[in-house]
Scaffold this motif. Structure first.
Motif, PDB file in Angstrom:
ATOM      1  N   UNK A  73       0.796  -1.248  -0.035  1.00 50.96           N
ATOM      2  CA  UNK A  73       0.029  -0.053  -0.065  1.00 50.96           C
ATOM      3  C   UNK A  73       1.010   1.261  -0.053  1.00 50.96           C
ATOM      4  N   UNK A  74       1.904   1.259   0.699  1.00 53.46           N
ATOM      5  CA  UNK A  74       2.994   2.159   0.646  1.00 53.46           C
ATOM      6  C   UNK A  74       3.968   2.433  -0.092  1.00 53.46           C
ATOM      7  N   UNK A  75       4.077   1.325  -1.033  1.00 55.39           N
ATOM      8  CA  UNK A  75       4.944   1.058  -2.032  1.00 55.39           C
ATOM      9  C   UNK A  75       6.579   1.197  -1.623  1.00 55.39           C
ATOM     10  N   UNK A  76       6.550   0.539  -0.487  1.00 57.09           N
ATOM     11  CA  UNK A  76       8.007   0.565  -0.085  1.00 57.09           C
ATOM     12  C   UNK A  76       8.549  -0.722   0.836  1.00 57.09           C
ATOM     13  N   UNK A  77       9.900  -0.983   0.572  1.00 56.34           N
ATOM     14  CA  UNK A  77      10.485  -2.046   1.366  1.00 56.34           C
ATOM     15  C   UNK A  77      11.414  -1.448   2.564  1.00 56.34           C
ATOM     16  N   UNK A  78      11.430  -2.047   3.650  1.00 59.51           N
ATOM     17  CA  UNK A  78      12.228  -1.542   4.859  1.00 59.51           C
ATOM     18  C   UNK A  78      13.278  -2.581   5.308  1.00 59.51           C
ATOM     19  N   UNK A  79      14.381  -2.458   5.596  1.00 61.75           N
ATOM     20  CA  UNK A  79      15.106  -3.520   6.021  1.00 61.75           C
ATOM     21  C   UNK A  79      15.935  -2.643   7.324  1.00 61.75           C
ATOM     22  N   UNK A  80      15.937  -3.467   8.606  1.00 65.34           N
ATOM     23  CA  UNK A  80      16.448  -2.848   9.909  1.00 65.34           C
ATOM     24  C   UNK A  80      17.638  -3.975  10.242  1.00 65.34           C
ATOM     25  N   UNK A  81      18.496  -3.280  10.739  1.00 63.83           N
ATOM     26  CA  UNK A  81      19.794  -4.150  11.299  1.00 63.83           C
ATOM     27  C   UNK A  81      20.393  -3.456  12.418  1.00 63.83           C
ATOM     28  N   UNK A  82      20.247  -4.185  13.577  1.00 65.51           N
ATOM     29  CA  UNK A  82      20.783  -3.809  14.969  1.00 65.51           C
ATOM     30  C   UNK A  82      22.349  -3.344  14.801  1.00 65.51           C
ATOM     31  N   UNK A  83      22.829  -2.200  15.149  1.00 60.66           N
ATOM     32  CA  UNK A  83      24.217  -1.900  15.249  1.00 60.66           C
ATOM     33  C   UNK A  83      24.971  -1.938  16.726  1.00 60.66           C
ATOM     34  N   UNK A  84      24.127  -1.286  17.810  1.00 59.53           N
ATOM     35  CA  UNK A  84      24.886  -1.295  18.945  1.00 59.53           C
ATOM     36  C   UNK A  84      23.736  -1.472  19.998  1.00 59.53           C
ATOM     37  N   UNK A 152      16.021  -3.704  18.063  1.00 58.91           N
ATOM     38  CA  UNK A 152      15.038  -3.651  17.103  1.00 58.91           C
ATOM     39  C   UNK A 152      14.741  -5.295  16.889  1.00 58.91           C
ATOM     40  N   UNK A 153      13.605  -5.619  17.498  1.00 55.75           N
ATOM     41  CA  UNK A 153      13.288  -7.040  17.315  1.00 55.75           C
ATOM     42  C   UNK A 153      11.848  -7.424  16.479  1.00 55.75           C
ATOM     43  N   UNK A 154      11.291  -6.249  15.875  1.00 54.76           N
ATOM     44  CA  UNK A 154      10.154  -6.333  15.042  1.00 54.76           C
ATOM     45  C   UNK A 154       9.955  -5.034  14.275  1.00 54.76           C
ATOM     46  N   UNK A 155       9.205  -5.164  13.217  1.00 57.33           N
ATOM     47  CA  UNK A 155       8.917  -3.946  12.290  1.00 57.33           C
ATOM     48  C   UNK A 155       7.832  -4.045  11.209  1.00 57.33           C
ATOM     49  N   UNK A 156       7.079  -2.973  11.217  1.00 57.67           N
ATOM     50  CA  UNK A 156       6.149  -2.982  10.044  1.00 57.67           C
ATOM     51  C   UNK A 156       6.025  -1.591   9.451  1.00 57.67           C
ATOM     52  N   UNK A 157       5.281  -1.461   8.321  1.00 54.26           N
ATOM     53  CA  UNK A 157       5.226  -0.270   7.707  1.00 54.26           C
ATOM     54  C   UNK A 157       3.785   0.313   7.742  1.00 54.26           C
ATOM     55  N   UNK A 158       3.377   1.364   7.987  1.00 58.35           N
ATOM     56  CA  UNK A 158       2.059   1.895   8.115  1.00 58.35           C
ATOM     57  C   UNK A 158       1.663   2.232   6.850  1.00 58.35           C
ATOM     58  N   UNK A 159       0.215   2.399   6.779  1.00 56.49           N
ATOM     59  CA  UNK A 159      -0.438   2.628   5.433  1.00 56.49           C
ATOM     60  C   UNK A 159       0.221   3.942   4.750  1.00 56.49           C
TER      61      UNK A 159
END
Length: 227
Positions: A73-84, A152-159
């Protein structure tokens, strides 16, 4: 995720590569599999925060790991990765791209993190069939023990395209909200038994699990502090 026009967005991951490699990629492909567009790579090797030895984050509890969120719906993809995660602050990297592979933003964000107690670590191990109250202490000593909860343990993208990233705490879950342009919007704290799954502007929805394991849909309205 399935996009209009029978287009698929999928994730491919190759496990067990050395630290510093990119073992996965998010691709956009047609349903017939004849064409695929790489969108963004996925860091796949995590580490227990505060430990020097890298390893795959699964199956160790509370270790850092990368994750992907897709929003047709938002037309995006997100990747998260913990750094410290040090003292009372933790950081994660967020990379967001459009469905055509165009970079939207790539930034680091900091959030509060809590110290991980030995009891919490033991409780997570006891969910495994081979772990009992009698052997949990010896198993814990053989595993790398993280010092902090991951940021960062979970993630989602809003509308509307905001990225929501969850960090776990002892008694609650903290969600960092990042607007579609990559600017921090605020923090939302919810109970540990509430799993957020969707958001739309100032409304959020989640699943609340009771003591018997039954879930119910709950909704919240976001209100700025002081209002």
């Amino acid at each position: 995720a399935v996009l209009p026009g029978d287009t698929l967005v999928g994730v491919g991951v190759a496990l067990g590569r050395p630290k510093g490699t990119d073992p996965g990629v998010v691709v956009r492909m047609t349903a017939d599999g004849k064409s695929a567009i790489p969108l963004v790579t996925i860091p796949g090797v995590g580490h227990c925060l505060g430990m020097d030895t890298p390893h795959m984050s699964w199956p160790w509890p509370y270790c850092a790991s990368a994750g992907v969120a897709v929003s047709p719906r938002a037309n995006v993809v997100a990747v998260t990765d913990v750094t410290f995660a040090q003292q009372n602050r933790g950081a994660f990297a967020a990379k967001v791209v459009s469905m055509t592979g165009r970079a939207v933003y790539s930034k680091d964000f900091t959030v509060p993190v809590e110290r991980l107690s030995t009891q919490a670590y033991d409780d997570s191990l006891l969910f495994r069939p081979s772990v009992t109250k009698e052997n949990v202490a010896s198993i814990r000593k053989s595993l790398p023990l993280p010092l902090r909860y991951p940021p960062a343990t979970s993630r989602f993208i809003s509308s509307e395209g905001s990225l929501w990233v969850e960090s776990t705490g002892k008694d609650s879950l903290l969600w960092a909200i990042i607007d579609p342009q990559g600017k921090p919007r605020g923090l939302v704290r919810v109970a540990r038994n509430v799993r957020l799954v969707a958001a739309d502007h100032n409304q959020i929805w989640g699943v609340e699990t009771n003591e018997n394991g039954f879930g119910s849909l709950v909704g919240f309205r976001l209100v700025a502090r002081g209002q």
